[in-house]
Motif scaffolding. Structure first.
Motif, PDB file in Angstrom:
ATOM      1  N   VAL A  19     -38.347  33.153  11.598  1.00  0.00           N
ATOM      2  CA  VAL A  19     -38.659  31.744  11.359  1.00  0.00           C
ATOM      3  C   VAL A  19     -39.903  31.686  10.484  1.00  0.00           C
ATOM      4  CG1 VAL A  19     -39.263  29.563  12.447  1.00  0.00           C
ATOM      5  CG2 VAL A  19     -37.706  31.125  13.596  1.00  0.00           C
ATOM      6  N   THR A  20     -39.825  30.980   9.389  1.00  0.00           N
ATOM      7  CA  THR A  20     -41.008  30.840   8.542  1.00  0.00           C
ATOM      8  C   THR A  20     -41.972  29.854   9.181  1.00  0.00           C
ATOM      9  OG1 THR A  20     -39.945  29.098   7.253  1.00  0.00           O
ATOM     10  CG2 THR A  20     -39.738  31.350   6.425  1.00  0.00           C
ATOM     11  N   TRP A  21     -43.261  30.091   8.959  1.00  0.00           N
ATOM     12  CA  TRP A  21     -44.273  29.243   9.565  1.00  0.00           C
ATOM     13  C   TRP A  21     -44.310  27.895   8.879  1.00  0.00           C
ATOM     14  CZ3 TRP A  21     -48.481  26.245   8.719  1.00  0.00           C
ATOM     15  CH2 TRP A  21     -49.222  25.893   9.840  1.00  0.00           C
ATOM     16  N   THR A  22     -44.294  26.861   9.694  1.00  0.00           N
ATOM     17  CA  THR A  22     -44.492  25.487   9.235  1.00  0.00           C
ATOM     18  C   THR A  22     -45.447  24.817  10.217  1.00  0.00           C
ATOM     19  OG1 THR A  22     -42.641  24.622  10.529  1.00  0.00           O
ATOM     20  CG2 THR A  22     -42.133  25.366   8.284  1.00  0.00           C
ATOM     21  N   PRO A  23     -45.983  23.663   9.891  1.00  0.00           N
ATOM     22  CA  PRO A  23     -46.829  22.964  10.868  1.00  0.00           C
ATOM     23  C   PRO A  23     -46.103  22.642  12.176  1.00  0.00           C
ATOM     24  CG  PRO A  23     -47.231  22.081   8.692  1.00  0.00           C
ATOM     25  CD  PRO A  23     -46.068  23.033   8.562  1.00  0.00           C
ATOM     26  N   LYS A  24     -44.788  22.427  12.132  1.00  0.00           N
ATOM     27  CA  LYS A  24     -44.031  22.200  13.362  1.00  0.00           C
ATOM     28  C   LYS A  24     -44.058  23.429  14.265  1.00  0.00           C
ATOM     29  CE  LYS A  24     -40.657  18.890  11.594  1.00  0.00           C
ATOM     30  NZ  LYS A  24     -39.232  18.646  11.344  1.00  0.00           N
ATOM     31  N   VAL A  25     -43.944  24.612  13.664  1.00  0.00           N
ATOM     32  CA  VAL A  25     -43.991  25.855  14.433  1.00  0.00           C
ATOM     33  C   VAL A  25     -45.373  26.009  15.063  1.00  0.00           C
ATOM     34  CG1 VAL A  25     -43.879  28.379  14.250  1.00  0.00           C
ATOM     35  CG2 VAL A  25     -42.201  26.972  13.063  1.00  0.00           C
ATOM     36  N   ALA A  86     -35.465  27.095  16.893  1.00  0.00           N
ATOM     37  CA  ALA A  86     -34.942  27.473  15.575  1.00  0.00           C
ATOM     38  C   ALA A  86     -33.443  27.766  15.646  1.00  0.00           C
ATOM     39  CB  ALA A  86     -35.690  28.687  15.031  1.00  0.00           C
ATOM     40  N   LEU A  91     -36.083  23.352  14.548  1.00  0.00           N
ATOM     41  CA  LEU A  91     -37.161  23.794  13.626  1.00  0.00           C
ATOM     42  C   LEU A  91     -36.567  24.327  12.340  1.00  0.00           C
ATOM     43  CD1 LEU A  91     -39.676  25.625  15.953  1.00  0.00           C
ATOM     44  CD2 LEU A  91     -39.915  23.413  14.913  1.00  0.00           C
TER      45      LEU A  91
END
Length: 91
Positions: A19-25, A86, A91
């Motif tokens: 999973v790529t990092w995003t602010p949601k993660v 995810a 996500l």
């Protein structure tokens, strides 16, 4: 020498997608750590045992060991939550 790739390929098929990092993660991980700290606050018998942290008001009165334990639990819960969200497409 083709035996090794034959044995490893089923193991590689079991690894989850990254999973790529995003602010949601990041928000999910923060929320999981807050939940774990709340669980630790309610269940740890001697939370201020051991090394003291610089400012107890920032860390909820936890000692070094209790803070390390609760945030470790938070990261374990967070990994599961992020992978589950995810996989379900949230996500």
């Amino acid at each position: 020498m083709t035996v090794i790739p034959t044995l490893i390929s089923p193991v590689l098929a079991l690894t989850p997608a990254v999973v790529t990092w995003t602010p949601k993660v990041g928000l999910v991980m923060i929320l999981c750590n807050v939940i774990a700290i709340a669980i630790g606050k309610a269940t740890i018998k001697y939370p201020n045992e051991g090394l003291a942290l610089p400012n107890n008001s920032f860390f909820g009165g936890f000692g070094h060991g209790a803070l390390l334990a609760t945030t470790s639990l938070g990261h374990i819960i967070g990994i599961g939550a992020i992978q589950g969200l995810a996989a379900s497409g949230v996500l």
